[in-house]
Structure formats: C-alpha cells, structure tokens
Design an enzyme around this catalytic site. Structure first.
Site, short mmCIF file in Angstrom:
data_model
loop_
_atom_site.label_atom_id
_atom_site.label_comp_id
_atom_site.label_asym_id
_atom_site.label_seq_id
_atom_site.Cartn_x
_atom_site.Cartn_y
_atom_site.Cartn_z
CG ASP A 235 -50.15 94.59 17.30
OD1 ASP A 235 -48.99 94.20 18.19
OD2 ASP A 235 -50.11 94.33 16.10
CB SER B 43 -45.18 94.66 11.92
OG SER B 43 -45.95 93.85 11.15
CG HIS C 44 -47.03 91.72 15.78
ND1 HIS C 44 -47.74 92.72 15.47
CD2 HIS C 44 -46.41 91.49 14.96
CE1 HIS C 44 -47.39 92.98 14.09
NE2 HIS C 44 -46.34 92.26 13.99
#
Length: 396
Positions: free
Chosen positions: A148, A226, A118
């Site tokens: 992911d 992230s 992402h």
C-alpha cells in the site's frame, strides 16, 4: 476557521462538481479524464514567498511539550495533502466526478512524495497541496499495492522544499513516543501523539494481501491521515500511516503503519526501476483445506499443495514435485492432481495460504535464494531454490 489551503481544495472539488454536473446511475461508468481538463486549476507558478513561522514560545512548557512543538514546527512543512480527482460518464453520456484526499511527505528537493497506494489508485488527476496552500499537479512514479505504497512527483519550480529524514523501524520499541502528521478529514496540518503500542502486526487487506510487521500506535489515525508520516521523538519518519482498526468512521486508538525499513526498500526500487519486482516460485498450487487433505490422504491439514511445476523453471531445477496426474481427487467442481509436494514454510515462515505465500516472498527479489520446507512422501525436507520473477507487473 477554514485555512486557506482547505478553502482552495474545497474550491477545486466544487469546481469539478459544477463542471461535471450530472446524475450518476446504476449503469457502469466509463472513465472520462478529459473532462477534468475543462477545470482551470489554480496551480502555483514560480517561487512563492515563504511565510515565517510564528515565534516559538517556551514559557510554561515542559521538556516533552517543547520537544513535541519543535518536532511539529520542523516537520510540518514537509507534509502534503493529496487530492485525487476522477471523472466518468454513464452509458447515457452524463458526466459525474469523484474525489478523495490523503496525506504524504516530501523526501527530496525534486518534489518526490511518498504516500499510500489506496490514496491515488483511482485518481486520474492528482494535486499536491503544500502547507502554505500552494498547488502542484503530481504524477505517479510507481505504486506497490502489496504494501500500500505509492511514489509521486511534482515540479517545485525551484522552491526549496522541507524534506523529512527517515529513521530505522528495526530499532523501535514498544512504549516509545510517536507523532502522526497528516490531514484527517481534510483538516491539514494536524498532529496527534501517542506511543508504539505493538510491533510486527500482521493484517490481511481487502485486496487479499497480508501486510506483515506493521507498527501499531494509539496516535489517532483517521480518514485523510493515510500516507502521512509517523515520526519518532527526533522527528524522523519511522513508518507510513496506512489504516485504522475501528468499528466506526473515527479512530479508537488502533492505528497501523508500514515500517520505514520496508518503505525505503520499496520506494528505492520504484525510483530506480519504476516498479516493484519480487521473487517467485514457478509452480501452480492451491491452499490445503482439511477436506482436501483428508480426500488426498495427506498427514497435514495446512500448506500449499503443488499441482504443477513450470518446465524449465528454477522450481524444476530445485527438484520441486508437482501432481502426477494419475491420482486425482474431487474438490468441488474440480479434480485436483495429488502426489505433489506440500509447501509448509518458506525461510522458516509457515505458509498455510496463498496470501501467506505472497507475504513470505514480499521482501525478496528475483535470483534470491530461499529455503522451502516441503512435505514429500510423508516426510519433511528442505529444498533450496533460486527465486524467479513474480509474473505480472507490480505497481504502475
């Protein structure tokens, strides 16, 4: 104080905004990556001189503090900031930019970086910023939306890189110390500490996939973290930070990370093949609901009702049964063929939805063997099947 790399990254985003100045409207935009070529990015050329780290001061530090300091000093140079840039035009031709940031970590001397899918999925241009502010253009090697994960690569131009060693997530225990490294809110070089709060957490993502076996930690994971590494007390990567659960924009102590054993499996496949290929069962079906099960007279209320088996497939060879076409029940606007098998488990894992079907097959490969638990004619039975390849391309 604004660190040099933060200032340079802010300059990049501001420069894109100035070059692409325009007004966004409600009309669907069209991608215009060529506009980004007008921006003169200050990419690093050659091998920059490495800045020495400040002296390690040990006076007054307890053993656990000294270990934390040492882990940070040894590993932070292997953590990168990732800037994702995109440009679009409205239907009237007006340009406008989009950008985002995340974290990643280097795994080899060729400039291979692991991060989250992402972080890069919307990026038309990707820029990797190293600890010293050096900028490099990066390309996507492959991605895996299901877990992911993404693999990038940049050209280090001969400079020696700090690479992060990996541990084993199957050896983790609740309560052991962990460290999260990354760039929360664009503040690069940030370390937060905590413990493994729980193991094997399942979470369904916005894209519909169920991610199983996630590592839960109370180390603060915020926007921008992230893709960064979660380390154990020896400085080994044991998971990739991927999301937080919070009622607001900041961390409340529930962070989730993809375990490194799964990361190694996916990254290895991407590096070998450029994509992720998973096993599949060549059937069409739909998840049972109580209403559908009742209308069809089924003795179970959850599972995957097989409505069609692909002719000539491994599923047909295994003897799976689809709907007979003679007995149909109305389900909303559709007439669903009944009489087919109901898959209630795969390799012993309950399968009550399409998302769980995907999750049960996440770690498999084509030609792997699987054992299905199916309900047929009111009786449960085991069916052995050789998995085929999942239709479509996983990742890029």
């Amino acid at each position: 104080m604004v660190f040099p790399s933060t200032a340079r990254r802010a300059w990049i985003i501001a420069a894109c905004a100035l070059v692409l100045v325009g007004c966004a409207t409600s009309e669907p935009p069209r991608p215009a990556p060529e506009l980004l070529d007008r921006v003169a990015f200050p990419f690093t050329q050659g091998v920059p001189q490495e800045r020495p780290q400040p002296p390690l001061r040990t006076e007054g530090l307890q053993d656990d503090e000294l270990n934390t300091v040492s882990v940070y000093r040894d590993r932070i140079r292997g953590v990168v900031n990732i800037t994702s840039l995109s440009a679009y035009r409205t239907r009237f031709g007006r340009p406008f930019p989009d950008s985002g940031t995340g974290s990643g970590f280097i795994i080899d001397q060729q400039g291979t970086v692991v991060t989250n899918h992402h972080v890069v999925e919307r990026g038309q241009r990707l820029i990797v910023t190293l600890y010293d502010g050096s900028l490099y253009r990066a390309e996507v090697v492959g991605t895996d939306p299901e877990l992911d994960l993404a693999v990038l690569r940049f050209n280090p131009q001969g400079r020696e890189l700090t690479t992060l060693p990996r541990g084993r997530s199957d050896e983790l225990q609740v309560g052991q110390s962990v460290y999260a490294l990354g760039n929360p809110f664009g503040l690069e070089g940030t370390l937060t500490t905590g413990v493994v709060s729980a193991l094997n957490r399942p979470v369904q993502t916005d894209s519909g996939f169920i991610m199983r076996d996630l590592v839960q930690t109370d180390a603060a994971i915020n926007p921008g973290n992230s893709g960064g590494p979660l380390l154990d007390s020896r400085g080994r990567v044991i998971a990739v930070n991927t999301m937080m659960i919070s009622p607001g924009p900041g961390s409340v102590g529930i962070g989730l990370a993809v375990p490194v054993n799964a990361v190694d499996r996916v990254v290895g496949q991407i590096l070998r093949e450029g994509r992720v290929t998973r096993g599949w069962i060549d059937v069409r079906g739909l998840a049972l609901t109580p209403a559908l099960a009742s209308a069809g007279g089924l003795p179970v209320r959850q599972g995957i009702l097989v409505t069609h088996v692909q002719p000539g497939s491994e599923a047909e060879a295994a003897g799976l049964r689809g709907g007979d076409g003679q007995h149909r029940v109305r389900y909303g606007p559709h007439r669903v063929p009944m009489g087919g098998d109901v898959i209630v488990a795969i390799n012993g894992e309950p399968t009550t939805s399409v998302a769980e079907l995907f999750a049960s097959l996440e770690a498999t490969r084509p030609d792997d063997e699987a054992t299905l638990t199916v309900l047929r004619d009111g009786q449960r039975r085991q069916v052995s099947i050789t998995l085929s390849a999942r239709p479509g391309t996983q990742g890029q």
